[in-house]
Design a protein around this motif. Structure first.
Motif, PDB file in Angstrom:
ATOM      1  N   UNK A 192       0.938  -1.261  -0.018  1.00 46.40           N
ATOM      2  CA  UNK A 192       0.087  -0.041  -0.026  1.00 46.40           C
ATOM      3  C   UNK A 192       1.081   1.321   0.025  1.00 46.40           C
ATOM      4  N   UNK A 193       0.655   2.205  -0.880  1.00 44.44           N
ATOM      5  CA  UNK A 193       1.251   3.404  -0.713  1.00 44.44           C
ATOM      6  C   UNK A 193       0.627   4.600  -0.464  1.00 44.44           C
ATOM      7  N   UNK A 194       1.345   5.646  -0.041  1.00 45.32           N
ATOM      8  CA  UNK A 194       0.991   6.781   0.600  1.00 45.32           C
ATOM      9  C   UNK A 194       0.953   7.889  -0.109  1.00 45.32           C
ATOM     10  N   UNK A 195      -0.014   8.421  -0.631  1.00 42.72           N
ATOM     11  CA  UNK A 195      -0.171   9.585  -1.647  1.00 42.72           C
ATOM     12  C   UNK A 195      -0.613  10.658  -1.074  1.00 42.72           C
ATOM     13  N   UNK A 196       0.219  11.949  -1.479  1.00 42.55           N
ATOM     14  CA  UNK A 196       0.040  13.161  -1.064  1.00 42.55           C
ATOM     15  C   UNK A 196      -1.021  13.969  -1.828  1.00 42.55           C
ATOM     16  N   UNK A 197      -2.207  14.080  -1.108  1.00 41.06           N
ATOM     17  CA  UNK A 197      -3.304  14.869  -1.752  1.00 41.06           C
ATOM     18  C   UNK A 197      -3.521  16.521  -0.975  1.00 41.06           C
ATOM     19  N   UNK A 198      -4.240  17.233  -1.614  1.00 42.11           N
ATOM     20  CA  UNK A 198      -4.450  18.594  -1.257  1.00 42.11           C
ATOM     21  C   UNK A 198      -5.749  18.424  -0.254  1.00 42.11           C
ATOM     22  N   UNK A 199      -5.493  18.787   0.832  1.00 46.99           N
ATOM     23  CA  UNK A 199      -6.685  19.069   1.766  1.00 46.99           C
ATOM     24  C   UNK A 199      -7.582  20.182   1.491  1.00 46.99           C
ATOM     25  N   UNK A 200      -8.863  19.945   0.861  1.00 47.93           N
ATOM     26  CA  UNK A 200      -9.420  21.359   0.413  1.00 47.93           C
ATOM     27  C   UNK A 200      -9.832  22.375   1.534  1.00 47.93           C
ATOM     28  N   UNK A 201     -10.132  21.628   2.730  1.00 52.76           N
ATOM     29  CA  UNK A 201     -10.600  22.434   3.849  1.00 52.76           C
ATOM     30  C   UNK A 201      -9.171  23.190   4.492  1.00 52.76           C
ATOM     31  N   UNK A 202      -7.940  22.902   4.322  1.00 52.56           N
ATOM     32  CA  UNK A 202      -6.820  23.656   4.662  1.00 52.56           C
ATOM     33  C   UNK A 202      -6.479  24.637   3.578  1.00 52.56           C
ATOM     34  N   UNK A 203      -6.879  24.418   2.226  1.00 53.33           N
ATOM     35  CA  UNK A 203      -6.384  25.328   1.122  1.00 53.33           C
ATOM     36  C   UNK A 203      -7.317  26.894   1.409  1.00 53.33           C
ATOM     37  N   UNK A 204      -8.574  26.495   1.841  1.00 48.83           N
ATOM     38  CA  UNK A 204      -9.438  27.563   2.103  1.00 48.83           C
ATOM     39  C   UNK A 204      -8.905  28.327   2.998  1.00 48.83           C
ATOM     40  N   UNK A 205      -8.331  28.075   3.992  1.00 46.77           N
ATOM     41  CA  UNK A 205      -7.789  28.896   5.231  1.00 46.77           C
ATOM     42  C   UNK A 205      -6.511  29.735   4.671  1.00 46.77           C
ATOM     43  N   UNK A 206      -5.744  28.891   3.850  1.00 45.46           N
ATOM     44  CA  UNK A 206      -4.435  29.260   3.290  1.00 45.46           C
ATOM     45  C   UNK A 206      -4.521  30.575   2.179  1.00 45.46           C
ATOM     46  N   UNK A 207      -5.717  30.455   1.661  1.00 46.37           N
ATOM     47  CA  UNK A 207      -6.134  31.437   0.505  1.00 46.37           C
ATOM     48  C   UNK A 207      -6.705  32.677   1.182  1.00 46.37           C
ATOM     49  N   UNK A 208      -7.411  32.738   2.420  1.00 44.09           N
ATOM     50  CA  UNK A 208      -7.872  33.871   2.969  1.00 44.09           C
ATOM     51  C   UNK A 208      -7.005  35.002   3.160  1.00 44.09           C
ATOM     52  N   UNK A 209      -5.779  34.932   3.540  1.00 43.09           N
ATOM     53  CA  UNK A 209      -5.216  36.113   3.684  1.00 43.09           C
ATOM     54  C   UNK A 209      -4.408  36.803   2.506  1.00 43.09           C
ATOM     55  N   UNK A 210      -4.595  36.110   1.564  1.00 44.41           N
ATOM     56  CA  UNK A 210      -4.603  36.482   0.014  1.00 44.41           C
ATOM     57  C   UNK A 210      -5.524  37.256  -0.600  1.00 44.41           C
TER      58      UNK A 210
ATOM     59  N   UNK B 131       3.471  27.295   0.038  1.00 42.11           N
ATOM     60  CA  UNK B 131       4.138  28.032   1.107  1.00 42.11           C
ATOM     61  C   UNK B 131       3.368  27.636   2.427  1.00 42.11           C
ATOM     62  N   UNK B 132       2.248  26.905   2.464  1.00 42.62           N
ATOM     63  CA  UNK B 132       1.519  26.294   3.670  1.00 42.62           C
ATOM     64  C   UNK B 132       1.446  24.895   3.522  1.00 42.62           C
TER      65      UNK B 132
END
Length: 345
Positions: free
Chosen positions: A181-199, A325-326
């Motif tokens: 079984x392999x571990x795949x890195x995925x984007x967490x949509x809940x975290x991207x929303x918080x990262x975009x807010x300051x911009x 960056x985040x």
């Protein structure tokens, strides 16, 4: 089809078996190429049917070590290629060694281990392909083993950066000793929303500005905001007064993601225009207008341009920067498939 001897084996090594068999029956290639096709098929049949441990054990016993060396050195191929060796370990296993790494190891119980010790290079992949029962290729910065195929079904397994992956035969077919079984890195949509807010304030400014200018950023605007700089190669740049540590490439508007993210999140509004002009240097433009103004710098002429952009171009650029960056990723366990998987850690 005409193929040189040098590239013939490289060409056929990843060709499916059924295509090679069809090529022989229809004589699709010239005589020299048909010999290479038959040799490739013979190698595959041998690797699937033979006792590979005994084969490499006999090879080890038959090869004479290079004279004058303090240690036993047995080249597995041409004797001058002393970075490709065959060794016998204390447990009786036979190892095919590339430089300092035992890449392919055959164990007395019939298992075969594959490793690369953080050297996932095309050279390592070719070495694995030659000295193991599996095809091997590099993709997404990892080495992948092609196991099975045809009626059995194909599965591509990643070679781990550290440690080895082991296989054994089950009913004549190669299978991993342990479930992979392999571990795949995925984007967490809940975290991207918080990262975009300051911009968002910066993006709101840019959207309004580009709407009012119909997407154009004029040379005069850049000149007034940043000041014109012409280097010794007569390349035009603008100094927008960005803090140290932000600019990665001044010619293409490339910034260090973390530094630029922190700057856009905290800088005053009167700095937004300079940051936008820097990011939209000339990358992503969809229209350019050459100005009549031409200056002479040394023995070269300098031409200035107005550029036109779409807001979505800047938006995608800024969102991609926020991801770099985040920490907005999560790890998810996935099963291997019949092809390479992107973003495997």
């Amino acid at each position: 089809m005409r193929l040189t001897v040098k590239f013939m084996w490289r060409y056929f090594k990843f060709t499916p078996t059924e295509q090679l068999e069809a090529a022989i029956s229809t004589k699709e290639y010239n005589t020299l190429a048909l010999d290479a096709v038959q040799q490739t098929l013979d190698e595959r049949k041998f690797k699937m049917s033979a006792n590979l441990y005994e084969h490499y054990k006999n090879m080890y016993d038959s090869i004479k070590p290079i004279r004058g060396r303090a240690e036993v050195v047995k080249p597995i191929g041409r004797r001058r290629r002393d970075w490709e060796l065959i060794e016998q370990n204390e447990d009786g296993a036979i190892a095919c060694k590339l430089y300092r790494t035992q890449v392919v190891v055959y164990y007395p119980n019939g298992e075969v281990g594959i490793r690369h010790d953080s050297w996932p290079t095309p050279l390592t992949a070719e070495f694995i392909h030659i000295h193991s029962p599996f095809k091997c290729y590099k993709k997404y910065s990892k080495l992948w083993l092609v196991v099975g195929g045809g009626e059995v079904g194909r599965t591509d397994y990643p070679v781990p950066n550290q440690g080895e992956i082991k296989f054994h035969r089950v009913n004549g077919a190669w299978q991993p000793v342990e479930k992979v079984m392999v571990m795949k890195k995925l984007i967490d949509r809940s975290k991207t929303k918080g990262a975009r807010e300051p911009l968002q304030p910066f993006l709101n400014f840019a959207k309004t500005f580009l709407a009012m200018s119909d997407g154009w950023i004029m040379h005069e605007t850049r000149k007034q905001v940043g000041g014109l700089v012409v280097d010794r190669w007569s390349s035009v740049m603008y100094d927008y007064g960005l803090p140290d540590g932000i600019i990665a490439n001044p010619y293409y508007g490339q910034a260090e993601p973390k530094a630029m993210y922190a700057y856009l999140s905290s800088c005053p509004e009167d700095k937004y225009l300079g940051a936008m002009c820097f990011l939209l240097s000339h990358r992503g433009k969809y229209e350019a207008k050459r100005l009549a103004t031409v200056e002479v710098h040394g023995d070269r002429k300098i031409e200035y341009y107005d550029y036109r952009f779409e807001f979505e171009t800047l938006k995608r650029m800024v969102y991609a920067m926020s991801i770099k960056a985040c920490e907005v990723h999560k790890l998810e366990e996935v099963e291997v498939t019949d092809g390479a998987i992107h973003n495997v850690v």
